[in-house]
Design a protein around this motif. Sequence first.
Motif, PDB file in Angstrom:
ATOM      1  N   GLU A   1     -23.367  26.524  26.155  1.00  0.00           N
ATOM      2  CA  GLU A   1     -22.530  26.258  25.006  1.00  0.00           C
ATOM      3  C   GLU A   1     -22.370  27.511  24.154  1.00  0.00           C
ATOM      4  OE1 GLU A   1     -23.644  22.899  22.719  1.00  0.00           O
ATOM      5  OE2 GLU A   1     -24.105  21.669  24.457  1.00  0.00           O
ATOM      6  N   THR A   2     -21.187  27.665  23.577  1.00  0.00           N
ATOM      7  CA  THR A   2     -20.937  28.806  22.704  1.00  0.00           C
ATOM      8  C   THR A   2     -20.968  28.413  21.237  1.00  0.00           C
ATOM      9  OG1 THR A   2     -18.552  28.434  22.905  1.00  0.00           O
ATOM     10  CG2 THR A   2     -19.572  29.977  24.465  1.00  0.00           C
ATOM     11  N   VAL A   3     -21.141  27.134  20.950  1.00  0.00           N
ATOM     12  CA  VAL A   3     -21.200  26.656  19.581  1.00  0.00           C
ATOM     13  C   VAL A   3     -22.467  27.179  18.914  1.00  0.00           C
ATOM     14  CG1 VAL A   3     -21.290  24.605  18.113  1.00  0.00           C
ATOM     15  CG2 VAL A   3     -19.923  24.589  20.210  1.00  0.00           C
ATOM     16  N   THR A   4     -22.369  27.622  17.684  1.00  0.00           N
ATOM     17  CA  THR A   4     -23.537  28.079  16.943  1.00  0.00           C
ATOM     18  C   THR A   4     -24.465  26.900  16.688  1.00  0.00           C
ATOM     19  OG1 THR A   4     -22.243  29.800  15.851  1.00  0.00           O
ATOM     20  CG2 THR A   4     -24.341  29.173  14.822  1.00  0.00           C
ATOM     21  N   PRO A   5     -25.733  27.004  17.062  1.00  0.00           N
ATOM     22  CA  PRO A   5     -26.653  25.881  16.871  1.00  0.00           C
ATOM     23  C   PRO A   5     -26.788  25.481  15.403  1.00  0.00           C
ATOM     24  CG  PRO A   5     -27.601  27.508  18.351  1.00  0.00           C
ATOM     25  CD  PRO A   5     -26.373  28.131  17.775  1.00  0.00           C
ATOM     26  N   HIS A   6     -26.824  24.204  15.168  1.00  0.00           N
ATOM     27  CA  HIS A   6     -27.067  23.690  13.820  1.00  0.00           C
ATOM     28  C   HIS A   6     -28.557  23.790  13.513  1.00  0.00           C
ATOM     29  CE1 HIS A   6     -28.038  20.434  10.914  1.00  0.00           C
ATOM     30  NE2 HIS A   6     -26.923  20.851  10.344  1.00  0.00           N
ATOM     31  N   ARG A   7     -28.895  24.264  12.350  1.00  0.00           N
ATOM     32  CA  ARG A   7     -30.292  24.361  11.943  1.00  0.00           C
ATOM     33  C   ARG A   7     -30.699  23.130  11.152  1.00  0.00           C
ATOM     34  NH1 ARG A   7     -32.924  28.961  12.600  1.00  0.00           N
ATOM     35  NH2 ARG A   7     -34.398  28.410  10.962  1.00  0.00           N
ATOM     36  N   GLY A   8     -31.952  22.702  11.364  1.00  0.00           N
ATOM     37  CA  GLY A   8     -32.485  21.578  10.620  1.00  0.00           C
ATOM     38  C   GLY A   8     -32.486  20.289  11.410  1.00  0.00           C
ATOM     39  N   GLY A   9     -33.017  19.270  10.796  1.00  0.00           N
ATOM     40  CA  GLY A   9     -33.050  17.961  11.414  1.00  0.00           C
ATOM     41  C   GLY A   9     -34.327  17.700  12.190  1.00  0.00           C
ATOM     42  N   THR A  10     -34.424  16.487  12.691  1.00  0.00           N
ATOM     43  CA  THR A  10     -35.583  16.018  13.449  1.00  0.00           C
ATOM     44  C   THR A  10     -35.142  15.558  14.824  1.00  0.00           C
ATOM     45  OG1 THR A  10     -36.806  15.308  11.476  1.00  0.00           O
ATOM     46  CG2 THR A  10     -37.391  14.246  13.549  1.00  0.00           C
ATOM     47  N   LEU A  11     -35.930  15.922  15.812  1.00  0.00           N
ATOM     48  CA  LEU A  11     -35.722  15.442  17.183  1.00  0.00           C
ATOM     49  C   LEU A  11     -36.890  14.544  17.545  1.00  0.00           C
ATOM     50  CD1 LEU A  11     -34.134  15.776  19.982  1.00  0.00           C
ATOM     51  CD2 LEU A  11     -35.981  17.345  20.555  1.00  0.00           C
ATOM     52  N   THR A  12     -36.596  13.366  18.087  1.00  0.00           N
ATOM     53  CA  THR A  12     -37.645  12.448  18.529  1.00  0.00           C
ATOM     54  C   THR A  12     -37.622  12.332  20.047  1.00  0.00           C
ATOM     55  OG1 THR A  12     -37.545  11.176  16.475  1.00  0.00           O
ATOM     56  CG2 THR A  12     -38.582  10.118  18.362  1.00  0.00           C
ATOM     57  N   LEU A  13     -38.707  12.749  20.658  1.00  0.00           N
ATOM     58  CA  LEU A  13     -38.901  12.656  22.107  1.00  0.00           C
ATOM     59  C   LEU A  13     -39.777  11.443  22.387  1.00  0.00           C
ATOM     60  CD1 LEU A  13     -38.978  13.858  25.058  1.00  0.00           C
ATOM     61  CD2 LEU A  13     -40.956  15.189  24.299  1.00  0.00           C
ATOM     62  N   ILE A  14     -39.388  10.629  23.340  1.00  0.00           N
ATOM     63  CA  ILE A  14     -40.198   9.454  23.669  1.00  0.00           C
ATOM     64  C   ILE A  14     -40.787   9.600  25.065  1.00  0.00           C
ATOM     65  CG2 ILE A  14     -38.278   8.043  24.572  1.00  0.00           C
ATOM     66  CD1 ILE A  14     -39.713   5.647  23.058  1.00  0.00           C
ATOM     67  N   LEU A  15     -42.092   9.278  25.186  1.00  0.00           N
ATOM     68  CA  LEU A  15     -42.819   9.366  26.449  1.00  0.00           C
ATOM     69  C   LEU A  15     -43.310   7.986  26.855  1.00  0.00           C
ATOM     70  CD1 LEU A  15     -45.112  12.489  25.761  1.00  0.00           C
ATOM     71  CD2 LEU A  15     -42.864  12.441  26.861  1.00  0.00           C
ATOM     72  N   PRO A  16     -43.519   7.762  28.160  1.00  0.00           N
ATOM     73  CA  PRO A  16     -44.002   6.465  28.617  1.00  0.00           C
ATOM     74  C   PRO A  16     -45.506   6.284  28.517  1.00  0.00           C
ATOM     75  CG  PRO A  16     -43.506   7.846  30.491  1.00  0.00           C
ATOM     76  CD  PRO A  16     -43.082   8.610  29.274  1.00  0.00           C
ATOM     77  N   SER A  17     -46.205   7.309  28.048  1.00  0.00           N
ATOM     78  CA  SER A  17     -47.652   7.193  27.928  1.00  0.00           C
ATOM     79  C   SER A  17     -48.150   8.216  26.915  1.00  0.00           C
ATOM     80  CB  SER A  17     -48.329   7.426  29.283  1.00  0.00           C
ATOM     81  OG  SER A  17     -49.710   7.209  29.211  1.00  0.00           O
ATOM     82  N   GLU A  18     -49.222   7.883  26.243  1.00  0.00           N
ATOM     83  CA  GLU A  18     -49.804   8.789  25.252  1.00  0.00           C
ATOM     84  C   GLU A  18     -50.618   9.871  25.946  1.00  0.00           C
ATOM     85  OE1 GLU A  18     -52.304   8.533  21.042  1.00  0.00           O
ATOM     86  OE2 GLU A  18     -52.248   6.803  22.401  1.00  0.00           O
ATOM     87  N   PRO A  19     -50.484  11.124  25.517  1.00  0.00           N
ATOM     88  CA  PRO A  19     -51.301  12.173  26.125  1.00  0.00           C
ATOM     89  C   PRO A  19     -52.775  12.003  25.775  1.00  0.00           C
ATOM     90  CG  PRO A  19     -50.059  13.042  24.270  1.00  0.00           C
ATOM     91  CD  PRO A  19     -49.564  11.654  24.503  1.00  0.00           C
ATOM     92  N   SER A  20     -53.637  12.479  26.663  1.00  0.00           N
ATOM     93  CA  SER A  20     -55.079  12.430  26.400  1.00  0.00           C
ATOM     94  C   SER A  20     -55.549  13.664  25.650  1.00  0.00           C
ATOM     95  CB  SER A  20     -55.845  12.312  27.723  1.00  0.00           C
ATOM     96  OG  SER A  20     -55.506  13.397  28.584  1.00  0.00           O
ATOM     97  N   ALA A  21     -54.724  14.705  25.629  1.00  0.00           N
ATOM     98  CA  ALA A  21     -55.002  15.946  24.909  1.00  0.00           C
ATOM     99  C   ALA A  21     -53.665  16.613  24.642  1.00  0.00           C
ATOM    100  CB  ALA A  21     -55.911  16.860  25.727  1.00  0.00           C
ATOM    101  N   LEU A  22     -53.662  17.664  23.808  1.00  0.00           N
ATOM    102  CA  LEU A  22     -52.423  18.328  23.439  1.00  0.00           C
ATOM    103  C   LEU A  22     -52.315  19.737  24.019  1.00  0.00           C
ATOM    104  CD1 LEU A  22     -52.056  17.191  19.716  1.00  0.00           C
ATOM    105  CD2 LEU A  22     -51.408  15.996  21.815  1.00  0.00           C
ATOM    106  N   VAL A  23     -53.317  20.130  24.806  1.00  0.00           N
ATOM    107  CA  VAL A  23     -53.299  21.427  25.478  1.00  0.00           C
ATOM    108  C   VAL A  23     -53.679  21.198  26.934  1.00  0.00           C
ATOM    109  CG1 VAL A  23     -54.165  23.794  25.503  1.00  0.00           C
ATOM    110  CG2 VAL A  23     -53.999  22.566  23.337  1.00  0.00           C
ATOM    111  N   ALA A  24     -52.890  21.748  27.848  1.00  0.00           N
ATOM    112  CA  ALA A  24     -53.067  21.455  29.279  1.00  0.00           C
ATOM    113  C   ALA A  24     -54.008  22.442  29.957  1.00  0.00           C
ATOM    114  CB  ALA A  24     -51.715  21.451  29.980  1.00  0.00           C
ATOM    115  N   ILE A  25     -55.252  22.544  29.452  1.00  0.00           N
ATOM    116  CA  ILE A  25     -56.207  23.468  30.085  1.00  0.00           C
ATOM    117  C   ILE A  25     -57.056  22.786  31.152  1.00  0.00           C
ATOM    118  CG2 ILE A  25     -56.373  24.988  28.076  1.00  0.00           C
ATOM    119  CD1 ILE A  25     -59.178  23.705  27.598  1.00  0.00           C
ATOM    120  N   ALA A  26     -57.089  21.457  31.148  1.00  0.00           N
ATOM    121  CA  ALA A  26     -58.005  20.779  32.061  1.00  0.00           C
ATOM    122  C   ALA A  26     -57.382  19.564  32.723  1.00  0.00           C
ATOM    123  CB  ALA A  26     -59.270  20.354  31.310  1.00  0.00           C
ATOM    124  N   THR A  27     -56.077  19.487  32.699  1.00  0.00           N
ATOM    125  CA  THR A  27     -55.417  18.326  33.280  1.00  0.00           C
ATOM    126  C   THR A  27     -54.005  18.698  33.687  1.00  0.00           C
ATOM    127  OG1 THR A  27     -54.725  16.026  32.904  1.00  0.00           O
ATOM    128  CG2 THR A  27     -54.604  17.536  31.029  1.00  0.00           C
TER     129      THR A  27
END
Length: 534
Positions: free
Chosen positions: A28-54
């Motif tokens: 896309e060549t459109v200038t990105p809009h700044r601001g706002g919130t993005l909500t990502l939905i996952l089918p399962s809760e992570p067991s940790a937030l850093v992938a060093i052991a899984t």
Amino acid sequence: MKLFRQLSRGLSLFFLGIAVIIGAAQAETVTPHRGGTLTLILPSEPSALVAIATVAQPVIAVSAKVTEGLLTYDYNLNPLAQLATSWEISPDGLQYTFHLRKGVKWTDGKPFTSADVAFSINLLKKTHPRAKATFANVESIATPDPLTAVFKLSNPAPYLIRAFAAGETPIVPEHIYANTDPLKNENNNHPIGTGPYVFEKWVRGSYIIYKRNPNYWDQPKPYIDQLIVKFSTDPVVRSLDLQTGQADLGYRTPVALSELKTLQKKPDLVFGYQGYNYNYSVASIYFNLDDKVFKDIRVRQAIAHAINRAALLKVVYFGYATPTESPIAPGLKAFHSATPSPYQYDLAAANKLLDEAGYKKGSDGVRLRVTLDYNTFDDTFQRNAEFVRSALSRIGIAVTLRSQDISTYAERVFTHRDFQFSIDQYANLYDPTAGVQRLYWSKNYRPGVPWTNISHYINPQVDKVLEAAQTENDAQKRIADFKQFQDIVQHDVPDIPLASPQFITIANKRVHDSSPTADGIEGNLSTVWVDPKP
């Protein structure tokens, strides 16, 4: 990079008429809009937030938002700069030199240096399910100055340059992890990183909030002010959230496959197929070879004979998958073997084998009773399990299904080894050495470390072939090694490959530039932006 071009599934009839490809949004060549919130939905809760052991998918989905890698990759798996800005590989393949980005700081204000890189790789070799194989030939990492890391190898590793994506090889802060138990370090749940987002809070069982990192090295990114990651195990809830705008983005086909055709008619939703080039996957039945029932190869062969993959493709995947009889995904075209399994669908052969193994039918028609485990990250796991239960009932095997969340499943299967067989799905990644070897290499049987050699499969010939492929620079010889490996494994049946799924991203039409690289949503999401809500 012809070996790694995106897989064409042959499912064009399913996708005909879908004009919007999320992964193409980077053009896309459109200038990105700044601001706002993005909500990502996952089918399962992570067991940790850093992938060093899984390598659990929910963890990989969030890890890179804070914890980056040395490189990222285009759709053809060509390396692109991230924390490393340039790199050289010696002609003999025994030295990789990375030149690091200047001025990068961890979110606690400490400088990022080559010492963090060396520390991270050495840590991952101990804790990460795949890193032991991936970095097996890395003897040492020199740090001649704060912005240079030199990997010195004992043997060539022809796949290694593609191993440095954030979700696969996260670079963590040495000053946070040094002299601690890395698996219990608080950073795993409250991460400090170099990424575009700063961890804000984690409401267990509900959502995670990340804020924009105002000091991110790649200004003016990120464009959004806030990233919310929600989780729901209910595909109906995920579908409704995407349709009503309660969620903006879902990946790896976040809704029931039976719903896709209906949802494709919704004007506010767009569908994408890019951003999955880094993690072709195979769903399989995995046997515990230490179990008294499944240590008998005749039982495993009988079960293989009882599986009708053509029916499974329709019933479980609604056509959104490619059936496979090989542990290497069809997406890795050069390495994948199309040789059929020696145990084709044949109920008479299955019954004969069970008779020979001493499992005669009782008056109720049941030969034996077994328990099949599956986790709940992907909805197809349960459908696969139900299909297998039905298939095995036809040969007198009564199957009890047992489901659990990912953490409980991982502890049961990989720590306590308290299972008979399971339905699971593993990413092959960018190369079989990285994604496949871990499941069949006897040296990667590591109780307590999830997503390793789940079956406890031991075959010295397989070890020899896999180790040869690890260091072979001749592409044709390496391909031949992996073809030989597949032939042996298909005969031994430590598992039964079923299908390689087609993953689809669903997003609200206000979302742009979510998947510009091969790892898609599992990347750092620094480029994503959203139109203002009306």
